[in-house]
Design a protein around this motif. Sequence first.
Motif, PDB file in Angstrom:
ATOM      1  N   ILE A 167     177.443  59.733  59.444  1.00 30.66           N
ATOM      2  CA  ILE A 167     175.981  59.790  59.295  1.00 30.66           C
ATOM      3  C   ILE A 167     175.388  58.396  59.463  1.00 30.66           C
ATOM      4  O   ILE A 167     174.369  58.211  60.143  1.00 30.66           O
ATOM      5  CB  ILE A 167     175.612  60.399  57.927  1.00 30.66           C
ATOM      6  N   SER A 168     176.030  57.402  58.851  1.00 30.13           N
ATOM      7  CA  SER A 168     175.536  56.027  58.970  1.00 30.13           C
ATOM      8  C   SER A 168     175.562  55.554  60.417  1.00 30.13           C
ATOM      9  O   SER A 168     174.593  54.969  60.919  1.00 30.13           O
ATOM     10  CB  SER A 168     176.388  55.099  58.099  1.00 30.13           C
ATOM     11  N   ASP A 169     176.675  55.824  61.115  1.00 36.49           N
ATOM     12  CA  ASP A 169     176.799  55.372  62.508  1.00 36.49           C
ATOM     13  C   ASP A 169     175.770  56.047  63.406  1.00 36.49           C
ATOM     14  O   ASP A 169     175.109  55.387  64.218  1.00 36.49           O
ATOM     15  CB  ASP A 169     178.205  55.669  63.029  1.00 36.49           C
ATOM     16  N   THR A 170     175.637  57.366  63.297  1.00 36.78           N
ATOM     17  CA  THR A 170     174.707  58.073  64.178  1.00 36.78           C
ATOM     18  C   THR A 170     173.255  57.728  63.846  1.00 36.78           C
ATOM     19  O   THR A 170     172.404  57.711  64.746  1.00 36.78           O
ATOM     20  CB  THR A 170     174.921  59.594  64.097  1.00 36.78           C
ATOM     21  N   THR A 171     172.975  57.416  62.596  1.00 37.41           N
ATOM     22  CA  THR A 171     171.625  56.957  62.240  1.00 37.41           C
ATOM     23  C   THR A 171     171.328  55.625  62.925  1.00 37.41           C
ATOM     24  O   THR A 171     170.228  55.413  63.457  1.00 37.41           O
ATOM     25  CB  THR A 171     171.489  56.822  60.708  1.00 37.41           C
ATOM     26  N   THR A 172     172.317  54.734  62.933  1.00 38.34           N
ATOM     27  CA  THR A 172     172.162  53.467  63.658  1.00 38.34           C
ATOM     28  C   THR A 172     171.964  53.729  65.150  1.00 38.34           C
ATOM     29  O   THR A 172     171.109  53.109  65.799  1.00 38.34           O
ATOM     30  CB  THR A 172     173.389  52.574  63.436  1.00 38.34           C
ATOM     31  N   ALA A 173     172.763  54.654  65.693  1.00 34.63           N
ATOM     32  CA  ALA A 173     172.662  54.983  67.121  1.00 34.63           C
ATOM     33  C   ALA A 173     171.268  55.484  67.475  1.00 34.63           C
ATOM     34  O   ALA A 173     170.673  55.071  68.478  1.00 34.63           O
ATOM     35  CB  ALA A 173     173.709  56.032  67.491  1.00 34.63           C
ATOM     36  N   ILE A 174     170.732  56.357  66.649  1.00 32.36           N
ATOM     37  CA  ILE A 174     169.408  56.917  66.906  1.00 32.36           C
ATOM     38  C   ILE A 174     168.342  55.831  66.826  1.00 32.36           C
ATOM     39  O   ILE A 174     167.347  55.858  67.545  1.00 32.36           O
ATOM     40  CB  ILE A 174     169.129  58.077  65.932  1.00 32.36           C
ATOM     41  N   GLY A 175     168.563  54.844  65.952  1.00 28.69           N
ATOM     42  CA  GLY A 175     167.637  53.724  65.881  1.00 28.69           C
ATOM     43  C   GLY A 175     167.571  52.958  67.195  1.00 28.69           C
ATOM     44  O   GLY A 175     166.503  52.506  67.618  1.00 28.69           O
ATOM     45  N   TYR A 176     168.724  52.804  67.843  1.00 27.66           N
ATOM     46  CA  TYR A 176     168.761  52.124  69.145  1.00 27.66           C
ATOM     47  C   TYR A 176     168.312  53.043  70.282  1.00 27.66           C
ATOM     48  O   TYR A 176     167.732  52.576  71.268  1.00 27.66           O
ATOM     49  CB  TYR A 176     170.177  51.625  69.441  1.00 27.66           C
ATOM     50  N   TYR A 177     168.604  54.325  70.154  1.00 26.80           N
ATOM     51  CA  TYR A 177     168.404  55.271  71.252  1.00 26.80           C
ATOM     52  C   TYR A 177     167.838  56.570  70.664  1.00 26.80           C
ATOM     53  O   TYR A 177     168.573  57.515  70.400  1.00 26.80           O
ATOM     54  CB  TYR A 177     169.754  55.503  71.946  1.00 26.80           C
ATOM     55  N   PRO A 178     166.528  56.638  70.441  1.00 21.68           N
ATOM     56  CA  PRO A 178     165.915  57.792  69.752  1.00 21.68           C
ATOM     57  C   PRO A 178     166.082  59.122  70.480  1.00 21.68           C
ATOM     58  O   PRO A 178     165.908  60.180  69.865  1.00 21.68           O
ATOM     59  CB  PRO A 178     164.439  57.393  69.669  1.00 21.68           C
ATOM     60  N   GLU A 179     166.437  59.104  71.765  1.00 28.12           N
ATOM     61  CA  GLU A 179     166.607  60.340  72.523  1.00 28.12           C
ATOM     62  C   GLU A 179     168.076  60.751  72.620  1.00 28.12           C
ATOM     63  O   GLU A 179     168.448  61.586  73.462  1.00 28.12           O
ATOM     64  CB  GLU A 179     166.032  60.191  73.937  1.00 28.12           C
ATOM     65  N   TYR A 180     168.919  60.201  71.764  1.00 27.23           N
ATOM     66  CA  TYR A 180     170.368  60.443  71.814  1.00 27.23           C
ATOM     67  C   TYR A 180     170.672  61.804  71.177  1.00 27.23           C
ATOM     68  O   TYR A 180     170.949  61.911  69.983  1.00 27.23           O
ATOM     69  CB  TYR A 180     171.081  59.310  71.088  1.00 27.23           C
ATOM     70  N   ILE A 181     170.647  62.843  71.980  1.00 27.20           N
ATOM     71  CA  ILE A 181     170.749  64.219  71.491  1.00 27.20           C
ATOM     72  C   ILE A 181     172.085  64.480  70.801  1.00 27.20           C
ATOM     73  O   ILE A 181     172.144  65.109  69.725  1.00 27.20           O
ATOM     74  CB  ILE A 181     170.522  65.208  72.649  1.00 27.20           C
ATOM     75  N   ASP A 182     173.174  64.025  71.396  1.00 32.23           N
ATOM     76  CA  ASP A 182     174.489  64.270  70.800  1.00 32.23           C
ATOM     77  C   ASP A 182     174.609  63.639  69.414  1.00 32.23           C
ATOM     78  O   ASP A 182     175.330  64.151  68.552  1.00 32.23           O
ATOM     79  CB  ASP A 182     175.594  63.734  71.714  1.00 32.23           C
ATOM     80  N   ALA A 183     173.915  62.524  69.189  1.00 31.22           N
ATOM     81  CA  ALA A 183     173.950  61.890  67.868  1.00 31.22           C
ATOM     82  C   ALA A 183     173.276  62.774  66.824  1.00 31.22           C
ATOM     83  O   ALA A 183     173.751  62.888  65.691  1.00 31.22           O
ATOM     84  CB  ALA A 183     173.282  60.519  67.916  1.00 31.22           C
ATOM     85  N   TYR A 184     172.161  63.416  67.200  1.00 39.99           N
ATOM     86  CA  TYR A 184     171.508  64.340  66.272  1.00 39.99           C
ATOM     87  C   TYR A 184     172.438  65.503  65.931  1.00 39.99           C
ATOM     88  O   TYR A 184     172.526  65.927  64.765  1.00 39.99           O
ATOM     89  CB  TYR A 184     170.209  64.874  66.869  1.00 39.99           C
ATOM     90  N   CYS A 185     173.137  66.018  66.940  1.00 35.16           N
ATOM     91  CA  CYS A 185     174.027  67.156  66.702  1.00 35.16           C
ATOM     92  C   CYS A 185     175.211  66.770  65.828  1.00 35.16           C
ATOM     93  O   CYS A 185     175.585  67.507  64.909  1.00 35.16           O
ATOM     94  CB  CYS A 185     174.513  67.729  68.032  1.00 35.16           C
ATOM     95  N   LEU A 186     175.803  65.609  66.093  1.00 36.58           N
ATOM     96  CA  LEU A 186     176.941  65.205  65.281  1.00 36.58           C
ATOM     97  C   LEU A 186     176.499  64.869  63.856  1.00 36.58           C
ATOM     98  O   LEU A 186     177.178  65.221  62.895  1.00 36.58           O
ATOM     99  CB  LEU A 186     177.654  64.019  65.912  1.00 36.58           C
ATOM    100  N   ARG A 187     175.351  64.223  63.735  1.00 31.21           N
ATOM    101  CA  ARG A 187     174.862  63.927  62.377  1.00 31.21           C
ATOM    102  C   ARG A 187     174.561  65.220  61.634  1.00 31.21           C
ATOM    103  O   ARG A 187     174.827  65.328  60.437  1.00 31.21           O
ATOM    104  CB  ARG A 187     173.622  63.030  62.440  1.00 31.21           C
ATOM    105  N   SER A 188     174.023  66.205  62.353  1.00 27.41           N
ATOM    106  CA  SER A 188     173.775  67.503  61.744  1.00 27.41           C
ATOM    107  C   SER A 188     175.070  68.109  61.214  1.00 27.41           C
ATOM    108  O   SER A 188     175.129  68.612  60.087  1.00 27.41           O
ATOM    109  CB  SER A 188     173.131  68.449  62.756  1.00 27.41           C
ATOM    110  N   ALA A 189     176.132  68.070  62.026  1.00 29.68           N
ATOM    111  CA  ALA A 189     177.419  68.614  61.601  1.00 29.68           C
ATOM    112  C   ALA A 189     177.946  67.877  60.371  1.00 29.68           C
ATOM    113  O   ALA A 189     178.520  68.495  59.458  1.00 29.68           O
ATOM    114  CB  ALA A 189     178.424  68.530  62.746  1.00 29.68           C
TER     115      ALA A 189
END
Length: 288
Positions: A167-189
Amino acid sequence: MSGLSWIKGIALLSSIIYLCSCASIVSGGPKTLPIMSQPDEANFEIIDIRTGNTILKARTPYTATLERSAGFFQNAKYKIKLVKDGYLPQEHQIDSSINGWYFGNIIFGGLIGILIVDPATGAMWKIYDDNINVKLYPDSKEGRISLATEKYNGEEPYKNDDYNQAISDTTTAIGYYPEYIDAYCLRSAAFVRIGELEKAMSDLNKAIELKSDYPRGYKERAELYIKKDEFKKALSDLDKAISLKSDYADALLVRGKTHLRLNNNAEAKTDIRSACEMGNTSACHFQF
């Protein structure tokens, strides 16, 4: 006691202490650690996480000397911060962990080595990194996307069941790349794994908002609806996922199981058999 006996006693005691500290003998002393970056000439500082103090400032490449212990029975933890003009700032953490030789005391040393010598000298800990080599990413849109997808995609911690780190990593990823769809899905999981279903649903809604023709988003949102016993909404999402990807065997299996829970037995058999024909082994072994 005679002088000779006293000398023998001291020698014996010294030998016992020496032999009882297996990790101290084999791999004692601070860690010499090369710090590198790609490209080089990056300014960096090393911070002792336990105290918050900066212990070193230098420029890559540089060989640092780091203590493995932060005190009696305390491992050392460090954070490296790197900066370079034209590149995104980077951080890297170094943790010492139990030295395998420490357990040699069980056989060779005994309690003195386990409870006193190795913890006191810091030899019970080891920094296993041979070097630190940090890739720097250009401070540009492309650089941010690369940093998000390569370093903070969350896949490794998720596979290791470290859901909070995912969750921490994908939250950081989304901060850099707000359109990172796979990050939303993995964070959701990952949110699902720790029981945060509403946050999981919010992430999947965002993924679908960003990409309305994204089959995975609909399938995973359907599975959340199933957890909430909202089967009609689940079927609607599964229908959408399969309409976007007709050979989506995983979605067919989930839809078949959902039909079965609603006593739609004919539809259930059709979906599960189709999933099996597409190579889904779970569908092939499913017992009606």
